[in-house]
Design an enzyme around this catalytic site. Structure first.
Site, PDB file in Angstrom:
ATOM      1  N   MET A  60       0.851  -1.195   0.000  1.00  0.00           N
ATOM      2  CA  MET A  60       0.000   0.000   0.000  1.00  0.00           C
ATOM      3  C   MET A  60       0.886   1.243   0.000  1.00  0.00           C
ATOM      4  O   MET A  60       0.439   2.349   0.333  1.00  0.00           O
ATOM      5  CB  MET A  60      -0.942  -0.018   1.201  1.00  0.00           C
ATOM      6  CG  MET A  60      -1.882  -1.242   1.168  1.00  0.00           C
ATOM      7  SD  MET A  60      -3.496  -0.951   1.932  1.00  0.00           S
ATOM      8  CE  MET A  60      -3.026  -0.547   3.606  1.00  0.00           C
TER       9      MET A  60
ATOM     10  N   HIS B  97       9.265  -3.436   3.265  1.00  0.00           N
ATOM     11  CA  HIS B  97       8.913  -3.635   1.856  1.00  0.00           C
ATOM     12  C   HIS B  97      10.151  -3.918   1.008  1.00  0.00           C
ATOM     13  O   HIS B  97      10.124  -4.765   0.105  1.00  0.00           O
ATOM     14  CB  HIS B  97       8.223  -2.388   1.296  1.00  0.00           C
ATOM     15  CG  HIS B  97       6.978  -1.980   2.017  1.00  0.00           C
ATOM     16  ND1 HIS B  97       6.913  -0.875   2.816  1.00  0.00           N
ATOM     17  CD2 HIS B  97       5.745  -2.541   2.038  1.00  0.00           C
ATOM     18  CE1 HIS B  97       5.693  -0.750   3.309  1.00  0.00           C
ATOM     19  NE2 HIS B  97       4.962  -1.756   2.861  1.00  0.00           N
TER      20      HIS B  97
END
Lengths: 296, 296
Positions: B34, B41
């Site tokens: 997101m 990430h």
């Protein structure tokens, strides 16, 4: 026509064969069935054969789409005849998994169709289309087809699957194939063999009633009146018991109004224990006409 | 590291690129996010980079997984910084669709997770994991990845996705990637930037409490007592308010008992408006140990 047809029971084996074909650049056409093949299914194969390098047919009587008290056990099966018909029609790979192969575990994830599933057959078969979407998503993931072929006899199923494919970006196109009928107009169905001789003689009344409905629709008769006329025609001319008759927009399956491009006139009728469905899809632009039937 | 990174907003364009790569025999690794990227990430990208020819990252703040009153609007966004970090980490294709591109129509088909979704975060976020499975299935169909990378910080999400992939034969493997932490032990999260300075100082108490829980678990203390001790530790040492703390079997997320191979100790704590989650997964065979953390 396929000279050799592979009969595969294991998901892993099938995926290996598909992946090999895909790597070599071949397209895959898919015909999902519950077996007990008739000309309707073979017409799906014919379409798949014309547009794809490899044709896969599945035969799986999916327990997830039968409700309690429905005819899962009684659903007709004839594996050897099916295999022979599939091969003759040009199927390259016949996939026949067991229930254990398809549903070894269940973590409880469910796919719930939207409002389209609450009308027509869905109204009297709660959970039926959940089971359909479950097996369809599994089969699409297993077979990874470029094109999948569905008959318009199961018009509600087709509408729900088209919506699922569109909204979830599934990587297959859905190909609509017209209803195939017996000479007397009865839509081909695996369930027709369960009719008594008497019921079989009466059953073409369904298509006659739908044809009458189309005429009334073209004359501008109201939806309610059309539905009443169809019911009356079937009840007066046969021992069939109406399960439902509905005229709706298609593929939305919402109340029909003038803004809809297509309309469906669909019904289900019980002859003894056997429940038969049939429908007609009408384009409502440029004058009305029936478009989902092969002319006999 | 990718020398050029393509930034793609359209599903059709992305699918064209993926299909071309697949036809040429390249494998695809996928990192769904997101956005507002952090080291967690980028660790996912590192894993994807090692094992795949092409790395696709998606950035999409998915409205379907935010409930009413949740922080969809407040969810932090920084597209330019994200693109620069993604490129540096080795992403080949960055997919950033709009909500209109992802959800142009809605026929109402829903995917409902099973009992796994009723505990932990799911208990206080009804519908959250429906939204997660919806976007995950769409993204998997759009990207068609060989391998998809998920962080173990969202351990419940990971368990639910693993179950969905297994039960529905989705054509991607799911790769578990350990939690990445700040030096003081706070699990990396896009939401950490919403903490005040004071809250940020207190937040490592979550991991301290989980560590205490693991020690108690290894000493054979009961599940109830462990949950009480963790709550007490957090309430006494910070301004954090417990949302939940639970010790369950993993990945089933059912009541823990001795027959489970893995257990999860998970909690959610609110600091002001910011809700932080953290967990520890313990192998319960051959003695207990923590297995989902990169050692700092």
């Amino acid at each position: 026509m396929a000279i050799e047809m592979a009969v595969v029971h294991s998901i892993e084996t099938l995926q290996g064969m598909i992946d090999r074909n895909k790597r070599e650049g071949r397209t895959v056409g898919f015909v999902p069935t519950m077996g007990f093949l008739h000309e309707g299914h073979l017409t799906l194969v014919k379409h798949a054969r014309e547009h794809n390098d490899v044709v896969v047919m599945s035969i799986f009587v999916n327990p997830a789409q039968f409700g309690p008290g429905e005819d899962f056990e009684a659903y007709p099966r004839d594996v050897e005849r099916d295999a022979s018909l599939a091969k003759e029609a040009g199927v390259d790979i016949l996939f026949m998994p067991t229930s254990e192969e398809m549903y070894p575990q269940d973590g409880g994830v469910r796919i719930l169709p939207g409002p389209q599933s609450k009308v027509l057959c869905g109204a009297s078969r709660p959970g039926h289309f959940d089971g359909v979407l479950k097996v369809v998503l599994k089969l699409f993931n297993i077979v990874d087809p470029d094109r999948s072929y569905f008959g318009m006899k199961d018009a509600q199923q087709l509408a729900i699957i088209e919506t699922f494919v569109r909204d979830y970006n599934l990587r297959t196109s859905i190909e609509r194939v017209p209803i195939v009928r017996e000479k007397d107009g009865l839509a081909k169905s695996s369930r027709n063999v369960n009719l008594t001789e008497m019921e079989r003689m009466e059953a073409p009344v369904i298509q006659q009633a739908l044809k009458k409905g189309v005429l009334l629709f073209n004359e501008g008769v109201s939806v309610d009146e059309i539905e009443r006329e169809i019911t009356a025609h079937i009840m007066e001319n046969s021992s069939g018991i109406m399960d439902y008759v509905s005229l709706l927009s298609y593929p939305e399956l919402t109340e029909y109004d003038d803004s809809s491009d297509e309309a469906i006139l669909a019904c289900a009728v019980k002859f003894g224990k056997t429940r038969l469905i049939d429908n007609t899809i009408m384009s409502t632009k440029d004058g009305y006409h029936v478009q989902n039937d092969d002319e006999q």
